[in-house]
Every structure is written in C-alpha cells, then in structure tokens.
Motif scaffolding. Structure first.
Motif, PDB file in Angstrom:
ATOM      1  N   ALA A 162      31.082   7.627 -22.603  1.00  0.00           N
ATOM      2  CA  ALA A 162      31.297   8.101 -23.971  1.00  0.00           C
ATOM      3  C   ALA A 162      32.607   8.874 -24.087  1.00  0.00           C
ATOM      4  O   ALA A 162      33.393   8.655 -25.023  1.00  0.00           O
TER       5      ALA A 162
ATOM      6  N   LYS B  62      41.391   1.856 -29.308  1.00  0.00           N
ATOM      7  CA  LYS B  62      40.089   1.742 -29.980  1.00  0.00           C
ATOM      8  C   LYS B  62      40.103   0.607 -30.988  1.00  0.00           C
ATOM      9  O   LYS B  62      39.164  -0.187 -31.064  1.00  0.00           O
TER      10      LYS B  62
ATOM     11  N   ALA C   4      35.007   7.021 -33.440  1.00  0.00           N
ATOM     12  CA  ALA C   4      35.608   8.340 -33.694  1.00  0.00           C
ATOM     13  C   ALA C   4      37.138   8.245 -33.675  1.00  0.00           C
ATOM     14  O   ALA C   4      37.735   7.928 -32.664  1.00  0.00           O
TER      15      ALA C   4
ATOM     16  N   HIS D   2      30.631   6.252 -29.768  1.00  0.00           N
ATOM     17  CA  HIS D   2      31.861   7.028 -29.672  1.00  0.00           C
ATOM     18  C   HIS D   2      33.151   6.243 -29.946  1.00  0.00           C
ATOM     19  O   HIS D   2      34.200   6.853 -30.113  1.00  0.00           O
TER      20      HIS D   2
ATOM     21  N   ARG E 146      35.694   7.818 -26.348  1.00  0.00           N
ATOM     22  CA  ARG E 146      35.954   8.712 -27.484  1.00  0.00           C
ATOM     23  C   ARG E 146      37.409   9.158 -27.521  1.00  0.00           C
ATOM     24  O   ARG E 146      38.011   9.282 -28.583  1.00  0.00           O
TER      25      ARG E 146
END
Length: 199
Positions: free
Chosen positions: A34, A45, A195, A192, A38
């Motif tokens: 995570a 991402k 985010a 996550h 994150r």
C-alpha cells in the motif's frame, strides 16, 4: 491494512521463500505494498490506472462484493452445501487469478518500482506455476483431486500454443497462499492507487 497483514503473515515461510522478502516485510506485506503504491509519482499511478477501462472504484467495489460473498458462505452455522463450496472455489479462483491477473497483476509486474514488494508479488502472481494455474482456470482445464485436498490442472509451461498441455497439481495449503496473496495485494493496491492520481 493490519487485518490483511495478519492474514498474509500466516504465510511467512512462503513469503520469504517464494516472494523473496525478509521476515520483517512478511509481517506487514499489505502495508508495504500500500505504501509503495500510495507514494508512486502521479505519472506512474496514471500509467497503471489507465491500463484498464474500468476505474479503481469499480474494481475495489467488485473485490469487496467478492469478499462479502466469501464471508456469507463462511458465516452459516452448518457447513455449506457441497454445491455452494464448488461455486465458491470457482468464483475465488476466477477473481484471484483471471480477473485480478488481467486487471492488476500484469501491469504491476511491469510498472511497479523495480525491486518493490508490489512488483515481486505481481511477478509471482503472473509467472509459473500461478500463471499456468490461471490459464487452466480460464480454459476450464482443471478438476479436484480425488480426495479434494487440492486441484489437478493442465496448462502449457510457455506461451507457444502448439506446446502440449502438461499436468500439474496444487495442494490446498499452497493454493490458500496464492489466493491470500492475490487478495491482499489487490486490496492494498486498489485502496491506495487512486490517492493523488489524475482522473
């Protein structure tokens, strides 16, 4: 993530041997994955999230519904009917290896940071013997062992479609590890990855 960490920590030996993490990381696998995801750069991402037309919220919703089903089956006072158990086995193997393999693990195995726990887990979940098992589930080439202590399956070792199918076997303890790892990594990732990413 503590609940997932505890579930995964039960497989400490498998995590150190198969994934190659030390005992300290094995005790907090989900938390580690995570955190790695994150704090990825936004571009990294977005690359992972844009690899699928289904958004992360819908993926997480599907995973949550799957877990609710698994909990409902286990919540009864009596052992579930054998037909329900067989449906549970098929559903769990599909979600853990076919659905999550295509939706998440393939892209994580290439896009998660080099030497990260997330990448190591994703590679394990997309390489043999898990890859062969995933293909057997997707193509219906599997059956229960006669004593129901595991599954027998047929798959090709490589990607050559002219290669003959080979017989493999996975015992329940090993399959439990694969399934727990798949669910743990997926929950950690989907919880996550969104985010700070651009929509």
């Amino acid at each position: 993530m503590k609940h997932l960490d505890a579930q995964l920590a039960k497989f400490g030996d498998e995590l150190t041997d198969a994934i190659g993490v030390d005992r300290e990381i094995a005790a907090r696998m989900a938390t580690t994955v995570a955190a790695e995801l994150r704090f990825l750069p936004v571009d990294a991402k977005n690359k992972i999230l844009s690899s699928s037309p289904v958004d992360v919220e819908n993926r997480l919703s599907e995973l949550t519904a799957f877990q609710t089903f698994m909990d409902l089956v286990s919540a009864g006072r009596e052992a579930p009917h054998p037909a329900v158990v067989r449906a549970q086995v098929l559903y769990q193997n599909y979600v853990c290896f076919v659905y999550l393999g295509e939706a998440l693990f393939k892209i994580l195995s290439k896009s998660a940071p080099q030497d990260s726990v997330a990448r190591k887990c994703a590679r394990f979940l997309t390489d043999n013997p898990v890859r062969a098992f995933r293909n057997a589930i997707a193509h219906g080439n599997w059956r229960y062992r006669d004593d129901f202590s595991g599954l027998i399956f047929w798959a090709r070792k490589g990607g050559d479609s002219s290669e003959p199918l080979q017989e493999f076997e996975v015992k329940q303890q090993e399959l439990d590890f694969w399934q727990t790892l798949a669910r743990g990594v997926a929950y950690a990732a989907y919880s996550h990855l969104g985010a700070g990413a651009r929509r």
